[in-house]
Design a protein around this motif. Structure first.
Motif, PDB file in Angstrom:
ATOM      1  N   ARG A 203       0.820  -1.211   0.000  1.00 24.24           N
ATOM      2  CA  ARG A 203       0.000   0.000   0.000  1.00 24.24           C
ATOM      3  C   ARG A 203       0.856   1.265   0.000  1.00 24.24           C
ATOM      4  NH1 ARG A 203      -2.839   0.953   5.289  1.00 24.24           N
ATOM      5  NH2 ARG A 203      -3.257  -1.258   5.034  1.00 24.24           N
ATOM      6  N   TYR A 204       1.927   1.287   0.777  1.00 26.50           N
ATOM      7  CA  TYR A 204       2.668   2.529   0.984  1.00 26.50           C
ATOM      8  C   TYR A 204       4.015   2.596   0.258  1.00 26.50           C
ATOM      9  CZ  TYR A 204      -0.547   3.410   4.866  1.00 26.50           C
ATOM     10  OH  TYR A 204      -1.666   3.637   5.630  1.00 26.50           O
ATOM     11  N   SER A 205       4.646   1.477  -0.028  1.00 25.55           N
ATOM     12  CA  SER A 205       6.051   1.511  -0.459  1.00 25.55           C
ATOM     13  C   SER A 205       6.316   0.722  -1.728  1.00 25.55           C
ATOM     14  CB  SER A 205       6.941   0.971   0.678  1.00 25.55           C
ATOM     15  OG  SER A 205       6.665   1.619   1.895  1.00 25.55           O
ATOM     16  N   ASP A 206       5.295   0.426  -2.510  1.00 20.65           N
ATOM     17  CA  ASP A 206       5.460  -0.415  -3.689  1.00 20.65           C
ATOM     18  C   ASP A 206       6.392   0.212  -4.718  1.00 20.65           C
ATOM     19  OD1 ASP A 206       4.602  -2.897  -5.065  1.00 20.65           O
ATOM     20  OD2 ASP A 206       3.803  -1.494  -6.542  1.00 20.65           O
ATOM     21  N   PHE A 207       6.432   1.538  -4.792  1.00 19.40           N
ATOM     22  CA  PHE A 207       7.190   2.247  -5.823  1.00 19.40           C
ATOM     23  C   PHE A 207       8.655   2.444  -5.458  1.00 19.40           C
ATOM     24  CE2 PHE A 207       5.041   5.009  -2.879  1.00 19.40           C
ATOM     25  CZ  PHE A 207       6.097   5.685  -2.321  1.00 19.40           C
ATOM     26  N   ILE A 208       9.051   2.148  -4.233  1.00 17.92           N
ATOM     27  CA  ILE A 208      10.437   2.378  -3.813  1.00 17.92           C
ATOM     28  C   ILE A 208      11.374   1.581  -4.716  1.00 17.92           C
ATOM     29  CG2 ILE A 208      12.070   1.805  -1.967  1.00 17.92           C
ATOM     30  CD1 ILE A 208      10.090   2.960  -0.012  1.00 17.92           C
ATOM     31  N   THR A 209      12.462   2.212  -5.162  1.00 17.46           N
ATOM     32  CA  THR A 209      13.304   1.630  -6.207  1.00 17.46           C
ATOM     33  C   THR A 209      14.239   0.531  -5.711  1.00 17.46           C
ATOM     34  OG1 THR A 209      14.863   3.457  -5.870  1.00 17.46           O
ATOM     35  CG2 THR A 209      13.238   3.699  -7.626  1.00 17.46           C
ATOM     36  N   LEU A 243       6.898   5.240 -10.842  1.00 16.56           N
ATOM     37  CA  LEU A 243       5.564   5.671 -11.265  1.00 16.56           C
ATOM     38  C   LEU A 243       5.618   6.671 -12.410  1.00 16.56           C
ATOM     39  CD1 LEU A 243       3.591   6.096  -7.912  1.00 16.56           C
ATOM     40  CD2 LEU A 243       3.862   4.080  -9.341  1.00 16.56           C
ATOM     41  N   TRP A 244       6.660   7.502 -12.424  1.00 14.15           N
ATOM     42  CA  TRP A 244       6.730   8.526 -13.465  1.00 14.15           C
ATOM     43  C   TRP A 244       7.029   7.927 -14.847  1.00 14.15           C
ATOM     44  CZ3 TRP A 244      10.019   8.064  -9.292  1.00 14.15           C
ATOM     45  CH2 TRP A 244      11.308   7.641  -9.552  1.00 14.15           C
ATOM     46  N   ALA A 245       7.493   6.674 -14.861  1.00 10.76           N
ATOM     47  CA  ALA A 245       7.802   6.033 -16.133  1.00 10.76           C
ATOM     48  C   ALA A 245       6.629   5.210 -16.664  1.00 10.76           C
ATOM     49  CB  ALA A 245       9.030   5.128 -15.970  1.00 10.76           C
ATOM     50  N   VAL A 251      -1.504   3.826 -13.395  1.00 11.40           N
ATOM     51  CA  VAL A 251      -1.225   4.242 -12.021  1.00 11.40           C
ATOM     52  C   VAL A 251      -2.481   4.849 -11.411  1.00 11.40           C
ATOM     53  CG1 VAL A 251       0.294   5.596 -10.543  1.00 11.40           C
ATOM     54  CG2 VAL A 251       1.134   4.770 -12.754  1.00 11.40           C
ATOM     55  N   SER A 252      -2.799   4.442 -10.206  1.00  9.98           N
ATOM     56  CA  SER A 252      -3.964   4.989  -9.513  1.00  9.98           C
ATOM     57  C   SER A 252      -3.588   6.263  -8.772  1.00  9.98           C
ATOM     58  CB  SER A 252      -4.519   3.966  -8.517  1.00  9.98           C
ATOM     59  OG  SER A 252      -3.601   3.784  -7.445  1.00  9.98           O
ATOM     60  N   ASP A 253      -4.587   7.044  -8.446  1.00  9.85           N
ATOM     61  CA  ASP A 253      -4.340   8.256  -7.651  1.00  9.85           C
ATOM     62  C   ASP A 253      -3.714   7.906  -6.312  1.00  9.85           C
ATOM     63  OD1 ASP A 253      -5.305   9.896  -9.620  1.00  9.85           O
ATOM     64  OD2 ASP A 253      -7.328  10.036  -8.781  1.00  9.85           O
ATOM     65  N   GLU A 272      -2.664  18.589  -5.997  1.00  9.97           N
ATOM     66  CA  GLU A 272      -2.669  18.412  -7.451  1.00  9.97           C
ATOM     67  C   GLU A 272      -1.455  17.586  -7.877  1.00  9.97           C
ATOM     68  OE1 GLU A 272      -4.260  19.183 -11.380  1.00  9.97           O
ATOM     69  OE2 GLU A 272      -5.075  19.444  -9.363  1.00  9.97           O
ATOM     70  N   THR A 273      -1.645  16.713  -8.859  1.00  7.53           N
ATOM     71  CA  THR A 273      -0.561  15.933  -9.460  1.00  7.53           C
ATOM     72  C   THR A 273      -0.325  16.445 -10.876  1.00  7.53           C
ATOM     73  OG1 THR A 273      -1.166  13.976  -8.162  1.00  7.53           O
ATOM     74  CG2 THR A 273       0.217  13.628 -10.107  1.00  7.53           C
ATOM     75  N   VAL A 274       0.935  16.729 -11.193  1.00  5.74           N
ATOM     76  CA  VAL A 274       1.294  17.310 -12.499  1.00  5.74           C
ATOM     77  C   VAL A 274       2.289  16.381 -13.192  1.00  5.74           C
ATOM     78  CG1 VAL A 274       2.269  19.301 -13.697  1.00  5.74           C
ATOM     79  CG2 VAL A 274       0.969  19.632 -11.570  1.00  5.74           C
ATOM     80  N   ARG A 275       1.921  15.875 -14.351  1.00  8.03           N
ATOM     81  CA  ARG A 275       2.797  14.985 -15.132  1.00  8.03           C
ATOM     82  C   ARG A 275       3.323  15.725 -16.365  1.00  8.03           C
ATOM     83  NH1 ARG A 275       2.452   9.222 -14.856  1.00  8.03           N
ATOM     84  NH2 ARG A 275       3.105   9.302 -17.033  1.00  8.03           N
TER      85      ARG A 275
END
Length: 636
Positions: A203-209, A243-245, A251-253, A272-275
């Motif tokens: 839930r919290y750390s899936d994106f950690i590299t 996530l940015w890639a 990707v969910s909010d 706000e999220t800006v891509r």
């Protein structure tokens, strides 16, 4: 080195008590914070190895381990990152080195709901202390990369902690929590359960590299010192996908929000999220976030600003200031560039033309996102402007290239409505027939501005005035000068005639009637003022002080002095209301050649009343009090 016992800094002790008695509604987040700290340590070691080789550091398998022991009731979060020295442990763990700590603690204690409390804590990056929500005792074992000896830190959160040296500690840091008994009713789960750990990490750390590995049982002797190792082939709990890639629909909010919290140490969702994805000769990806709440240190010199810089998914730099201008220092996020060197330095970034291109593009993207928010969601825009308007307006002074875009997303309080601020565009659309200028007045608060004598004629004629209360307003209004061909004019500067042509503020007959008094008062008050004249801006008050059209206001003079700049004080202009009984009486007394000592005192009092009316202080308070007391005595 023998074991030493230390007392926590007062603020740290207060924070510990708040954590122990749990200001959090969701205690699961302690694991997110510990994993986030471990990830930062791995980032720092990777960066150090790129810059100077870090010859003594092992970077072959950088990872995070979570070890659970149900029998011993312990949970350990371990990394093989940069680690800490003995001195660093005492400085970073025993104290909270932040200038706003006292105010933060007060606001935290006054927080009425758990969500607000969580948001406040996150701003100060003190997630390590969250371990005391779920543990009776916390043990930290660490060895800084390149050093021979490690350090053990232990505390029960009761006001003291111990430090001692550890031989044979592995590189990196392990934090072992001696868990409290599970209590599901109070959101205190059994954090040795594998399913619970997997759920929290996902839930919290899936994106950690970095890979996060689970170790279900102790790895052998010496685990209390953080020596246990998980197999390098263990399946990571996290996907490690940047996530940015990934495309927007992948990707969910919620995933974006968790990345924001990881980067910013804020516990609230972003506003706000800006891509942004740039392709062509210079490729980069950006994922930016506008926070929902301003940090406490936004206007302090030590405030860390900037977004994280990656090169080909490799972390390079935290708080890269070169990627956004200072007036957007609150923006958080990630920029991943494809064509920069992995060992790029801040000095190189300052000269790099690609970085300047990125900054220009990101700036325009952020401002266009705010403009879109302004058009589509008034409530979210109102939150943004309330939290960050004062800092965004700095750009009106420093960023001429984007000044029009900044003016388009700026709003200001005005006399038109108390419901909310107005844009300059809306102000111009409401201007009265024949009105050529946009009027404004600066001050400490809306109330003080609305009560200013300078506002009297504008209020009487229903002419809208912008009410500017931020310190930067003094500077930007003077710098910008105009909007869509309309001059920005302070109602407290220069001559203003709302009935006729500028410069003809009174009729000639009245000017002749008061000519003798004006000349005499100018001579009497020559030390403090440069001119005395009749006013067309007063309808109720007897007098007011104004600045010459090209002079700095007193507030601006004080601002420059506070910045260390020498600014000569400019004498002001005293304007008199020819229709006020006090001014009429003073003029008649002067024409009748009355007692000049009494007249001189009256002139001095009139000037001091004008000083007080604009929020200033009498030059000689004791003399002013005596003069007023004497006058009151004569009226009895």
């Amino acid at each position: 080195m023998p074991t030493e016992t230390f007392e926590f800094q007062v603020e740290a002790r207060q924070l510990l008590q708040l954590m122990i008695h749990s200001v959090y509604s969701n205690k699961d987040v302690f694991l997110r914070e510990l994993v986030s700290n471990a990830s930062d340590a791995l980032d720092k070691l990777r960066l150090e190895s790129l810059r100077d080789g870090a010859a003594d550091a092992d970077v072959s398998d950088l990872h995070i381990e979570i070890e659970a022991d149900g029998d011993a009731r312990t949970l350990t979060v371990r990394d093989n990152g940069i680690g800490m020295s003995y001195e660093e442990v005492g400085r970073l763990i025993g104290t909270i080195a932040n200038s706003g700590t006292a105010g933060f603690l007060q606001e935290l204690q006054e927080a009425k709901d758990a969500d607000r409390a969580e948001g406040l804590i996150g701003q100060f990056g003190v997630g390590f202390y969250s371990g005391f929500m779920v543990a009776d005792e916390v043990t930290l074992v660490t060895r800084r990369a390149g050093e021979k000896h490690g350090t053990r830190w232990t505390s029960r959160g009761e006001g003291t902690y111990t430090l001692d040296t550890v031989d044979g500690a592995p590189q990196g840091t392990s934090v072992t929590l001696h868990l409290k008994p599970a209590d599901p009713e109070n959101q205190l789960h059994d954090y040795t359960d594998e399913w619970k750990i997997r759920e929290i990490v996902k839930r919290y750390s899936d994106f950690i590299t970095w890979p996060i590995r689970f170790v279900p049982k102790p790895g052998g002797e010496g685990d209390s010192d953080g020596k246990g190792e998980g197999g390098s082939g263990a399946e990571p709990l996290n996907s490690m996908k940047a996530l940015w890639a990934r495309s927007r629909d992948e990707v969910s909010d919620d995933e974006y929000h968790e990345l924001y919290k990881h980067i910013s140490h804020d516990w609230r969702d972003p506003l706000e999220t800006v891509r942004l994805q740039a392709e062509g000769t210079f490729e980069y990806q950006a994922l930016l976030f506008l926070p929902a709440h301003a940090p406490h240190d936004l206007f302090t010199q030590g405030h860390q600003r900037g977004v994280q810089l990656y090169v080909k998914r490799v972390f390079i730099m935290d708080d890269c200031e070169e990627l956004l201008p200072p007036y957007l220092r609150f923006v958080k996020g990630v920029v991943d560039a494809a064509d920069l060197s992995l060992n790029v330095s801040r000095e190189i970034l300052q000269q790099d033309r690609h970085i300047r291109m990125i900054q220009r593009r990101l700036t325009k993207k952020v401002l266009s996102s705010v403009k879109e928010m302004m058009a589509k969601d008034a409530e979210r825009y109102a939150t943004f402007w309330r939290e960050f308007g004062a800092v965004v307006k700095e750009g009106l002074v420093t960023d001429a290239e984007n000044r029009d875009a900044l003016l388009a997303v700026s709003s200001f309080a005005s006399t038109h409505s108390e419901d909310g601020p107005t844009t300059l565009k809306a102000y111009v659309e409401r201007m009265q027939d024949g009105q050529e200028d946009i009027y404004y007045l600066t001050g400490d608060s809306r109330q003080s501005i609305e009560n200013s004598p300078h506002m009297e004629a504008f209020r009487a004629k229903g002419i809208e005035v912008l009410l500017l209360t931020d310190p930067v307003d003094e500077v930007w209004a003077d710098t910008v000068g105009e909007y869509e061909g309309k001059r920005l004019r302070s109602v407290a500067k220069g001559e203003i005639d709302l009935d006729g042509e500028e410069g003809e503020s009174t009729d000639s007959a009245q000017s002749q009637e008061y000519a003798g008094l004006l000349d005499w008062m100018k001579e009497q008050l020559a030390e403090d003022i440069k001119e005395v004249r009749l006013s067309s801006r007063l309808t109720v008050s007897p007098a007011c002080l104004v600045s010459d059209a090209n002079d700095l206001t007193p507030a601006l003079e004080n601002m420059y002095r506070a910045m260390g700049q020498e600014v000569p004080s400019a004498k002001r202009i005293l304007e008199l209301n020819p229709d006020h009984p006090l001014v009429k009486g003073l003029n008649q007394a002067h024409r009748d050649r009355a007692d000049h000592a009494g007249l001189a005192e009256t002139a001095e009092l009139l000037h001091t009343l004008a000083v007080l009316a604009e929020g200033g202080q009498p030059k000689e308070p004791a003399r002013f009090v005596k003069l007023v007391a004497d006058r009151l005595e004569r009226t009895l």
